[in-house]
Structures are given as C-alpha cells and as structure tokens.
Design an enzyme around this catalytic site. Structure first.
Site, short mmCIF file in Angstrom:
data_model
loop_
_atom_site.label_atom_id
_atom_site.label_comp_id
_atom_site.label_asym_id
_atom_site.label_seq_id
_atom_site.Cartn_x
_atom_site.Cartn_y
_atom_site.Cartn_z
N MET A 30 0.76 -1.06 0.02
CA MET A 30 0.00 0.04 0.04
C MET A 30 0.81 1.36 0.06
SD MET A 30 -3.61 -0.91 2.26
CE MET A 30 -2.76 -0.85 3.65
N PHE A 32 4.14 3.95 0.95
CA PHE A 32 4.85 4.33 1.86
C PHE A 32 5.99 3.60 2.50
CE2 PHE A 32 4.99 7.48 5.83
CZ PHE A 32 5.20 8.50 5.03
N HIS A 34 9.01 1.28 3.68
CA HIS A 34 10.23 1.38 4.52
C HIS A 34 11.04 0.19 4.39
CE1 HIS A 34 7.53 -1.66 6.23
NE2 HIS A 34 6.67 -0.79 6.32
N GLY A 36 11.04 -2.58 5.76
CA GLY A 36 10.33 -3.88 5.79
C GLY A 36 9.82 -4.11 4.19
N HIS A 37 9.55 -3.18 3.68
CA HIS A 37 9.06 -3.52 2.10
C HIS A 37 10.33 -3.73 1.50
CE1 HIS A 37 5.52 -0.64 3.31
NE2 HIS A 37 5.12 -1.66 3.07
N GLN A 153 -2.58 -12.38 7.18
CA GLN A 153 -2.75 -12.23 5.90
C GLN A 153 -1.97 -13.13 5.08
OE1 GLN A 153 -2.59 -7.89 4.00
NE2 GLN A 153 -0.32 -8.49 3.72
P1 AMP Z 1 1.61 -2.80 3.34
O1 AMP Z 1 1.99 -1.78 2.61
O2 AMP Z 1 1.59 -2.42 4.87
O3 AMP Z 1 0.51 -3.59 2.99
O4 AMP Z 1 2.56 -4.08 3.35
C1 AMP Z 1 2.97 -4.66 2.25
C2 AMP Z 1 3.72 -5.70 2.43
O5 AMP Z 1 4.92 -5.63 3.24
C3 AMP Z 1 3.04 -7.11 3.15
O6 AMP Z 1 3.37 -8.14 2.74
C4 AMP Z 1 3.40 -6.53 4.72
O7 AMP Z 1 3.46 -7.78 5.50
C5 AMP Z 1 5.01 -6.35 4.28
N1 AMP Z 1 5.72 -5.53 5.67
C6 AMP Z 1 5.15 -4.56 6.09
N2 AMP Z 1 5.87 -4.30 7.23
C7 AMP Z 1 6.86 -5.32 7.42
C8 AMP Z 1 7.88 -5.60 8.21
N3 AMP Z 1 8.31 -4.61 9.29
N4 AMP Z 1 8.79 -6.55 8.00
C9 AMP Z 1 8.39 -7.17 6.91
N5 AMP Z 1 7.52 -7.22 6.08
C10 AMP Z 1 6.78 -5.96 6.38
#
Ligand code: AMP
Length: 283
Positions: A30, A32, A34, A36-37, A153
């Site tokens: 989605m 933004f 960081h 993790g992404h 998820q």
């Molecule tokens: P989102 O943009 O929050 O929908 O996340 C997109 C993807 O990044 C999803 O598969 C999340 O699980 C993964 N994600 C978000 N935060 C983290 C994190 N801290 N560590 C690892 N993967 C992450």
C-alpha cells in the site's frame, strides 16, 4: 524503471514477459515504503528476472471507521526506494480502475480469516484476498513476497493460492524492526514520540513470551496473563487481542509448542498496531 497505472497495459506487459520466459517476482504493497518493504523487494530482485512492485491503498480492505483517507502516501519517495531496490515496474492502479461500476465479485477465505484481525476488522480479509487475486491476474507473477508482520494475511493468501490452484509461489519474509525493536509499519508515521515509546511494549511482550517459552513454560493461560501484564504497564495502550494460536491453522491452543503463534494487536490513540512471533522459530 517503468511506472504503469493502466491495468490493461500492465497485464499485456506481464503476458509478453511471460511469453519470453521471464520469471516475474511481485511485491504488493500500500506504499509509504520502509525497510520492511525493501527487504521483500531485495529478495524478489534476487529470485526473479523481472521485479514488480504494486502500490495501491485498497479501499475494500478498510472498514468504515478506519484510516483509508488518512493512510500515508508518498509515491515519489516510494519510487526512489523502489529504484534503489532494483524494481523494474511500479504498478499504481487507481480505485476506479480496480473497482469499476458494477463490481460484484469477491474472494472469501473462510476459517483462517475469522479470528484475530478478522474478528476486529470484519470483511478486511475478503478485501485483501480479492485485491491480491486481482493483482495476481494482472501481474501474473511466478512468485509473490509477503511479510510475516501481517501473519494472518500471509496465512489467508497461502490458503487462497492452494484452494484456488493459483500458479504462484508464496514467499513469507521475516519481520523487519527498528533498532529498538518496533516492527516497521507505514502506520508508525501516525505515532507521537510519546506513543512511539509506548508502542515498544509490543516488542517487549514478544521477547518476554519467547523467553518464557525457552525456559519451558507451555501453558497458554499463564503466558497470556504475562503478555497482558506487560502491555498493561503502558496505560496509553489498549489491547485489542493477545492470542496464542496454531501457526498454520490459527486455531486456539491451550498448550503452546514450537509452531505456536503469539499474535498481538493494540490501539494507541487512534493508531492500530500489530506484532507477532512464532515461539519456536529463530528470529
Ligand atoms: P503494506 O504496505 O503494509 O500492505 O505491506 C506490504 C507488504 O509488506 C506486506 O506483505 C507486509 O506484510 C510487508 N511488511 C510490512 N511491514 C513489514 C515489516 N516490518 N517487515 C516485513 N514485512 C513487512
């Protein structure tokens, strides 16, 4: 790096890449972005010939009183991070294209969607499963990477792919944390300094539970009480759930084992944060 918003254009490009025998790695987000992404993108880069990132704040996975309109967005910055991670294609569809007038089809993954975040966010995982199924049909990935930060998820997506015979390998990636232990999340941007400090109770709870497990504790009631107390020490944090469940089926357990998931969800002010760990798994 190409930026594509048009669904048809993305789908035809994916079809021709597949005809050329290219292996498409896909990271749906989605935005933004960081670290993790970025960890998902780097692994995707390593495993695929073509790396596709999607950025789409999916309206149908947000409840009525949730943060759809507030959700942080910065596509320019996201594109810079994407380029640094070696992304080939950034796919940025819009809601009108994804959900045209008359849209009425959805994917429901039943049991695994019900507890935890599914219980507090009714319809959320229908929205997630539906958008991921659509994105898979458009991007046609050979593999897709998801973070274990959103553990349920990932379980829902794995179940959907298995049940609907989708030809996509699902890769689950470890949680990336800040140096002080806070799990990275786009929603951390909502936190004041004070709230951010309080949010560290999530990681403290994860660490303490893992310690108890390593020391031989196996009773869920004892471990749940300890976890609730750790979070309870932060008066500004309200617990949504503290649950120990089977890491594969997400069914309730009374006795924990190596594969038990500790899943946490809290609210700090208006901000909802989650964290989790599988007790017997290496970090
Ligand atoms: P989102 O943009 O929050 O929908 O996340 C997109 C993807 O990044 C999803 O598969 C999340 O699980 C993964 N994600 C978000 N935060 C983290 C994190 N801290 N560590 C690892 N993967 C992450």
């Amino acid at each position: 790096m190409q930026i594509i918003s048009d669904i048809q254009q993305m789908q035809s490009l994916a079809t021709s890449l597949k005809r050329e025998g290219k292996r498409i790695a896909f990271v749906p987000t989605m935005g933004f972005l960081h670290a993790g992404h970025a960890s998902l993108l780097r692994e995707g880069r390593r495993r695929g010939d073509v790396l596709v990132l999607s950025i789409f704040v999916n309206p149908i996975q947000f409840g009525q009183n949730e943060d759809l309109d507030l959700y942080p967005r910065d596509v320019e910055r996201d594109c810079r991070i994407a380029a640094e991670c070696g992304v080939d294609i950034v796919f940025t569809p819009d809601a009108a294209g994804m959900y045209p007038p008359g849209f009425q089809t959805g994917v429901t993954v039943r049991e695994v969607s019900l507890p935890l975040c599914g219980a507090s966010r009714p319809g959320h995982f229908d929205g997630v499963a539906t958008v991921v199924a659509k994105l898979f049909n458009i991007v046609q990935p050979d593999l897709a990477l998801f973070g274990r930060k959103d553990y349920q998820q990932l379980a829902v997506i794995r179940r959907m792919v298995l049940d609907l015979c989708m030809p996509v390998e699902i890769v689950g990636m470890p949680i990336v944390r800040e140096t002080d232990g806070l799990a990275m999340s786009s929603r951390n941007a909502y936190l004041s300094q004070e709230q951010r400090r309080s949010a560290l109770c999530l990681h403290r709870t994860v660490v303490a539970a893992r310690k108890m497990f390593a020391a031989g504790e196996r009773r869920v009631d004892v471990m749940r009480k300890a976890a609730q107390e750790t979070i309870g020490q932060e008066p500004s944090v309200s617990i949504e759930y503290v649950e120990f469940r089977d890491g594969a089926t997400l069914e309730e357990q009374e006795i924990v084992d190596n594969a038990t998931l500790l899943a946490l969800a809290v609210k700090i002010g208006q901000t909802r944060l989650i964290d989790n760990t599988v007790l017997g798994e290496e970090l």
